[in-house]
Motif scaffolding. Structure first.
Motif, PDB file in Angstrom:
ATOM      1  N   HIS A  63      -6.250  -6.682   2.833  1.00 42.44           N
ATOM      2  CA  HIS A  63      -5.126  -7.669   2.217  1.00 42.44           C
ATOM      3  C   HIS A  63      -4.094  -7.040   1.849  1.00 42.44           C
ATOM      4  O   HIS A  63      -2.877  -7.401   2.392  1.00 42.44           O
ATOM      5  N   LEU A  64      -3.985  -5.679   1.489  1.00 47.97           N
ATOM      6  CA  LEU A  64      -2.940  -5.092   1.015  1.00 47.97           C
ATOM      7  C   LEU A  64      -1.810  -4.636   2.195  1.00 47.97           C
ATOM      8  O   LEU A  64      -0.938  -4.625   2.499  1.00 47.97           O
ATOM      9  N   GLU A  65      -2.763  -4.173   3.438  1.00 43.07           N
ATOM     10  CA  GLU A  65      -2.146  -3.998   4.526  1.00 43.07           C
ATOM     11  C   GLU A  65      -1.462  -5.026   5.333  1.00 43.07           C
ATOM     12  O   GLU A  65      -0.410  -5.044   5.609  1.00 43.07           O
ATOM     13  N   LYS A  66      -2.041  -6.360   5.258  1.00 41.73           N
ATOM     14  CA  LYS A  66      -1.440  -7.589   5.678  1.00 41.73           C
ATOM     15  C   LYS A  66      -0.269  -7.756   4.877  1.00 41.73           C
ATOM     16  O   LYS A  66       0.803  -8.234   5.579  1.00 41.73           O
ATOM     17  N   GLN A  67      -0.016  -7.523   3.556  1.00 38.02           N
ATOM     18  CA  GLN A  67       1.068  -7.730   3.024  1.00 38.02           C
ATOM     19  C   GLN A  67       1.984  -6.960   3.142  1.00 38.02           C
ATOM     20  O   GLN A  67       3.343  -7.252   3.522  1.00 38.02           O
ATOM     21  N   ARG A  68       1.747  -5.620   3.644  1.00 32.03           N
ATOM     22  CA  ARG A  68       2.751  -4.364   4.089  1.00 32.03           C
ATOM     23  C   ARG A  68       3.260  -4.889   5.408  1.00 32.03           C
ATOM     24  O   ARG A  68       4.547  -4.775   5.629  1.00 32.03           O
TER      25      ARG A  68
END
Length: 247
Positions: A63-68
């Motif tokens: 999820h953090l990667e998708k946000q980035r």
């Protein structure tokens, strides 16, 4: 490519034909966003937001990667809009289709150059690992280990350079836009300071010093403006953006 060719290109051409007076204000809005992004990075460096640690709910790295990725695409959209608008202003007046073809060419070149470079940088540590593990020569293996060890520092350097560039570009766009709208005082003050500093140096260094001084002042201007925009961005713009595009 989708951002540039499908969304930005038609919008830029329509604005150029029907509302060319809007191009400069839109450029300034984009410049303000770059100042905000750069200043926000610096603000969070000194005021980091702690990530809560919950053993029962571990951090979702996907999820953090998708946000980035989403944040990077948003920034790319703004930067692409800036570059294409500046390119449109620089194209000699011609017919509609020639201008559109020129902008499309610029869009493809920008995409290949920027994301080609990004792809090389992202995969450089993988290349280093392959060289370190499978290199036939000791020199090759040593170079591979050097790439793996050196990439984190190189990426941190890129972060610093990228943030400074955002502030510089954003600040210079705002200063230039204000001058075009009749508020010429900031541009004249910056020019006079840069001229004085440049001509205080030996003649061989005059032009470079003048340029660096102007860039530095534009960057400081962008930083101050960006810090002023942070409350507006966090309290107004970001909630509206999330509410509009959350789905």
């Amino acid at each position: 490519l989708f951002n540039k060719l499908v969304i930005l290109l038609p919008i830029a051409m329509l604005l150029n034909v029907f509302a060319p007076w809007l191009l400069s204000p839109l450029l300034m809005i984009g410049g303000g966003y770059l100042c905000y992004e750069g200043a926000e990075k610096i603000w969070h460096l000194f005021h980091p937001t702690p990530i809560p640690v919950d053993a029962d709910n571990p951090i979702d790295h996907a999820h953090l990667e998708k946000q980035r990725v989403a944040g990077a695409i948003k920034t790319d959209f703004i930067l692409s809009a800036e570059i294409m608008t500046i390119s449109l202003a620089a194209i000699p007046p011609s017919n509609f289709w020639m201008e559109a073809a020129t902008l499309a060419t610029v869009a493809v070149i920008i995409t290949v150059a920027v994301y080609g470079s990004v792809a090389v940088i992202v995969k450089m540590d993988d290349l280093g690992l392959a060289m370190a593990n499978g290199g036939r020569l000791s020199l090759t293996r040593a170079m591979g280990r050097g790439l793996v060890k050196g990439m984190p520092g190189f990426l941190r350097l890129l972060t610093v350079v990228g943030t400074a560039a955002m502030l510089w570009v954003g600040g210079s766009i705002i200063v230039h836009g204000l001058e075009e709208m009749g508020v010429a005082a900031p541009a004249h003050i910056i020019h006079d300071i840069a001229y004085a500093v440049g001509h205080s140096m030996p003649e061989a260094l005059t032009a470079a010093t003048e340029w660096m001084t102007k860039a530095a002042i534009d960057g400081v201007f962008g930083l101050v403006l960006g810090l002023l925009l942070i409350p507006l961005g966090e309290k107004v713009v970001t909630p509206l953006w999330r509410k509009t595009f959350s789905k």
